[in-house]
Design a protein around this motif. Structure first.
Motif, mmCIF file in Angstrom:
data_model
loop_
_atom_site.group_PDB
_atom_site.id
_atom_site.type_symbol
_atom_site.label_atom_id
_atom_site.label_comp_id
_atom_site.label_asym_id
_atom_site.label_seq_id
_atom_site.Cartn_x
_atom_site.Cartn_y
_atom_site.Cartn_z
ATOM 1 N N VAL A 118 2.225 -4.067 -13.194
ATOM 2 C CA VAL A 118 2.320 -3.642 -14.581
ATOM 3 C C VAL A 118 3.671 -4.022 -15.130
ATOM 4 N N VAL A 119 3.720 -4.210 -16.422
ATOM 5 C CA VAL A 119 4.967 -4.505 -17.113
ATOM 6 C C VAL A 119 5.369 -3.265 -17.888
ATOM 7 N N PRO A 120 6.522 -2.660 -17.599
ATOM 8 C CA PRO A 120 6.919 -1.446 -18.313
ATOM 9 C C PRO A 120 7.259 -1.751 -19.756
ATOM 10 N N ALA A 121 7.031 -0.780 -20.588
ATOM 11 C CA ALA A 121 7.382 -0.913 -21.991
ATOM 12 C C ALA A 121 8.039 0.375 -22.432
ATOM 13 N N LYS A 122 8.600 0.380 -23.629
ATOM 14 C CA LYS A 122 9.263 1.553 -24.143
ATOM 15 C C LYS A 122 8.267 2.689 -24.285
ATOM 16 N N PRO A 123 8.548 3.851 -23.687
ATOM 17 C CA PRO A 123 7.594 4.958 -23.754
ATOM 18 C C PRO A 123 7.382 5.433 -25.181
ATOM 19 N N VAL A 124 6.169 5.880 -25.445
ATOM 20 C CA VAL A 124 5.818 6.360 -26.771
ATOM 21 C C VAL A 124 6.007 7.863 -26.816
ATOM 22 N N ASN A 125 6.612 8.346 -27.903
ATOM 23 C CA ASN A 125 6.776 9.783 -28.042
ATOM 24 C C ASN A 125 5.414 10.438 -28.164
ATOM 25 N N LYS A 126 5.186 11.494 -27.385
ATOM 26 C CA LYS A 126 3.885 12.165 -27.374
ATOM 27 C C LYS A 126 3.895 13.285 -28.402
ATOM 28 N N ALA A 127 3.046 13.158 -29.406
ATOM 29 C CA ALA A 127 2.973 14.163 -30.452
ATOM 30 C C ALA A 127 2.272 15.404 -29.954
ATOM 31 N N ASP A 143 2.253 6.022 -17.513
ATOM 32 C CA ASP A 143 2.964 5.205 -18.506
ATOM 33 C C ASP A 143 1.939 4.659 -19.488
ATOM 34 N N ARG A 144 1.825 5.301 -20.641
ATOM 35 C CA ARG A 144 0.816 4.919 -21.633
ATOM 36 C C ARG A 144 1.122 3.583 -22.308
ATOM 37 N N ALA A 145 2.281 3.025 -22.063
ATOM 38 C CA ALA A 145 2.644 1.731 -22.651
ATOM 39 C C ALA A 145 2.691 0.615 -21.617
ATOM 40 N N ALA A 146 2.342 0.918 -20.361
ATOM 41 C CA ALA A 146 2.400 -0.104 -19.318
ATOM 42 C C ALA A 146 1.332 -1.164 -19.527
ATOM 43 N N LYS A 147 1.664 -2.404 -19.192
ATOM 44 C CA LYS A 147 0.713 -3.515 -19.271
ATOM 45 C C LYS A 147 0.393 -3.990 -17.862
ATOM 46 N N PHE A 148 -0.887 -4.158 -17.586
ATOM 47 C CA PHE A 148 -1.330 -4.542 -16.246
ATOM 48 C C PHE A 148 -1.481 -6.062 -16.168
ATOM 49 N N HIS A 196 -2.362 -4.751 -25.648
ATOM 50 C CA HIS A 196 -1.480 -3.588 -25.525
ATOM 51 C C HIS A 196 -1.450 -3.074 -24.095
ATOM 52 N N ARG A 197 -2.549 -3.277 -23.368
ATOM 53 C CA ARG A 197 -2.664 -2.764 -22.007
ATOM 54 C C ARG A 197 -2.910 -3.854 -20.966
ATOM 55 N N ILE A 198 -3.606 -4.917 -21.345
ATOM 56 C CA ILE A 198 -4.022 -5.955 -20.397
ATOM 57 C C ILE A 198 -3.149 -7.189 -20.565
ATOM 58 N N ALA A 199 -2.373 -7.490 -19.539
ATOM 59 C CA ALA A 199 -1.550 -8.705 -19.549
ATOM 60 C C ALA A 199 -2.063 -9.733 -18.547
ATOM 61 N N ASP A 200 -3.157 -9.445 -17.882
ATOM 62 C CA ASP A 200 -3.782 -10.394 -16.963
ATOM 63 C C ASP A 200 -4.576 -11.401 -17.802
ATOM 64 N N GLN A 201 -4.045 -12.621 -17.917
ATOM 65 C CA GLN A 201 -4.670 -13.618 -18.778
ATOM 66 C C GLN A 201 -6.054 -14.023 -18.294
#
Length: 497
Positions: free
Chosen positions: A11-20, A67-72, A228-233
């Motif tokens: 997975v590729v980490p990304a900036k975490p999203v604030n949880k409302a 991690d709700r912003a992680a890309k696989f 947003h979630r899938i980085a596997d081309q």
């Protein structure tokens, strides 16, 4: 990044999203109803296979939830021969064949070699999706609904990929999304809607209908949402192949520049992803920022119902939604989208205005109307949509006439399965009279078909009732009250319970 690799998918980490903070309506809808369902479709030949496959996807789910912003970046290796085999076994052996004419039985005659070849082509990028075969089925309103029947190998690959992607998206999808998700069904959506209207301050109901939703999906937007979630081309290219495969109708191939064929195994998940970003997240944000009163929402695929405390909120929401949908190539069906006065005070308010009974709305095969319990408290009641019942009876009548010369025992077994399936869905509390009426009308159609077999028939009503009692189940409640089942399903996991 080393800690990320324990997920068995990079997975590729990304900036975490604030949880409302969750709204009151979200609590009623059961935010964590999906927990533990992501691996339900995994079936395995051996115990070791079961453990390894489930644990692999469970690690994916854990990373996705953490991690709700992680890309696989590596997912395709989960689509192995074993998963393809289980996808094949999960398909209906009686399903119609696609454009290549390949049936479930013929493919299974050399199953292992076919699956190994399919797996090799998928992994090296040589797999090519075949066009869908276009067929039409009648709708309750008399129109025809286009369906796309995929080739068998496409169904297998799509089902296997969907199982992998579910491990990610089941952690993302919101609580009020119910359509075509593991562990969720239409009656769960119906229960949540009834409980929300009865427990919350709902005075208006907005019944939404998206115009030609499945044929209007914008491919470029869908791919952006997936990224947003899938980085596997390799996975993204697979999805693009399915979307661009086109359809064949009357021997002619037509390109599909937009939309996803209804009937394709991957279409429900892709539709949920599209509406998750276009509709669900926006609804959650809108009711937190713009609504003056309470707002509840329930969506099942492209059918959605929202409840509002204030009329002004409902009108403003609709205007804002129409503008948002236009941006993403969608639109509301203005003929079927309705705002009706509905809730615990609807009857009183209608009477004060001299307008008669409160209006009703339809959702998932049922007409919803305002009623009262025996203790005088407000309740939401449901009855079968008249057009749905009439359309089903018309279909049964035509099928009976085509089968009237078959042995009675064969007719009875077939008709019993039809009635049993119908009652299993529609026998909800408050709808037993309509369910019984369906059975009675089926008996009349059956008697008429049998009497037309011969002019010397002696089939009177006494013999007909005996036949019906032998083969056709009687109507009885097959579902509990909505609040009972909703409480049972959401206890422990829901903060409300």
């Amino acid at each position: 990044m080393n800690d990320r690799r324990e997920s068995d998918s990079r997975v590729v980490p990304a900036k975490p999203v604030n949880k409302a903070e969750e709204s009151a309506a979200e609590l009623v809808e059961g935010r964590r109803l999906d927990k533990g369902n992501t691996s339900q479709q995994t079936a395995c030949r051996t115990q070791s296979r079961d453990v390894s496959a489930s644990s692999a996807l469970e690690r994916v789910r854990q990373v996705a939830a953490k991690d709700r912003a992680a890309k696989f970046t590596a997912l395709l290796h989960h689509v192995d021969v074993d998963r393809l085999r289980e996808a094949y076994r999960a398909l209906s052996p009686k399903a119609a064949a696609g454009v290549d004419g390949e049936t479930w039985e013929s493919y299974g005659q050399n199953l292992e070699e076919n699956l190994k070849d399919l797996h090799a082509r998928v992994q090296r990028g040589a797999y090519r999706a075949k066009p869908s075969r276009r067929v039409y089925i009648p709708k309750a309103d008399g129109r025809l609904r286009p369906l796309g029947i995929a080739a068998l190998q496409d169904k297998i690959v799509q089902r296997a990929v969907v199982e992998v992607l579910n491990a990610i998206y089941e952690t993302d999808f919101l609580g009020f999304s119910y359509g075509f998700r593991p562990g969720r069904g239409p009656h769960d959506a119906l229960d949540a809607l009834a409980v929300a209207i009865e427990d919350r301050k709902v005075n208006w109901v907005l019944d939404l209908d998206f115009r030609d939703f499945f044929t209007s999906l914008d491919h470029s937007w869908l791919l952006k949402f997936l990224e947003h979630r899938i980085a596997d081309q390799r996975v993204l290219r697979l999805i693009q192949k399915w979307l661009r495969a086109g359809v064949i109708e009357d021997g002619r191939w037509t390109a599909s520049g937009e939309g996803s064929p209804q009937g394709a195994t991957a279409s429900p998940l892709l539709a949920n992803v599209y509406l998750h970003y276009v509709f669900d997240l926006w609804v959650q944000q809108w009711r937190g920022r713009h609504a003056r009163g309470e707002v509840i929402a329930v969506r099942y695929a492209d059918d959605a119902v929202l409840g509002f405390q204030h009329h002004s909120d409902a009108e403003r929401f609709r205007r804002h939604l129409e503008r948002r949908l236009t941006k993403f190539g969608l639109a509301l069906n203005t003929e079927k989208t309705r705002l009706v006065r509905f809730g615990r005070y609807a009857a009183q308010q209608q009477a004060e205005r001299g307008l008669g009974k409160p209006e009703t709305f339809d959702f998932l095969g049922f007409t919803h109307y305002c009623a009262k319990r025996r203790d005088g408290h407000f309740a939401v009641r449901r009855r079968t949509i008249k057009k749905r019942m009439a359309a089903k009876l018309k279909q049964v009548k035509a099928s009976l006439m085509a089968r009237r010369h078959l042995p009675i025992e064969e007719q009875g077994r077939w008709l019993g399965s039809v009635v049993r399936g119908y009652l299993a869905y529609y026998s909800v509390p408050g709808n037993i009279h309509q369910a019984s009426a369906f059975r009675r009308q089926v008996i009349r159609h059956w008697r008429r078909a049998l009497r037309r077999r011969s002019q010397k028939t002696r089939l009177n009503w006494q013999r007909m009732r005996a036949l019906a009692d032998r083969y056709l189940p009687r109507a009885r409640y097959t579902h509990p009250w909505p609040d009972q089942r909703f409480a049972a399903r959401t206890q422990v996991r829901s903060p409300v319970r």
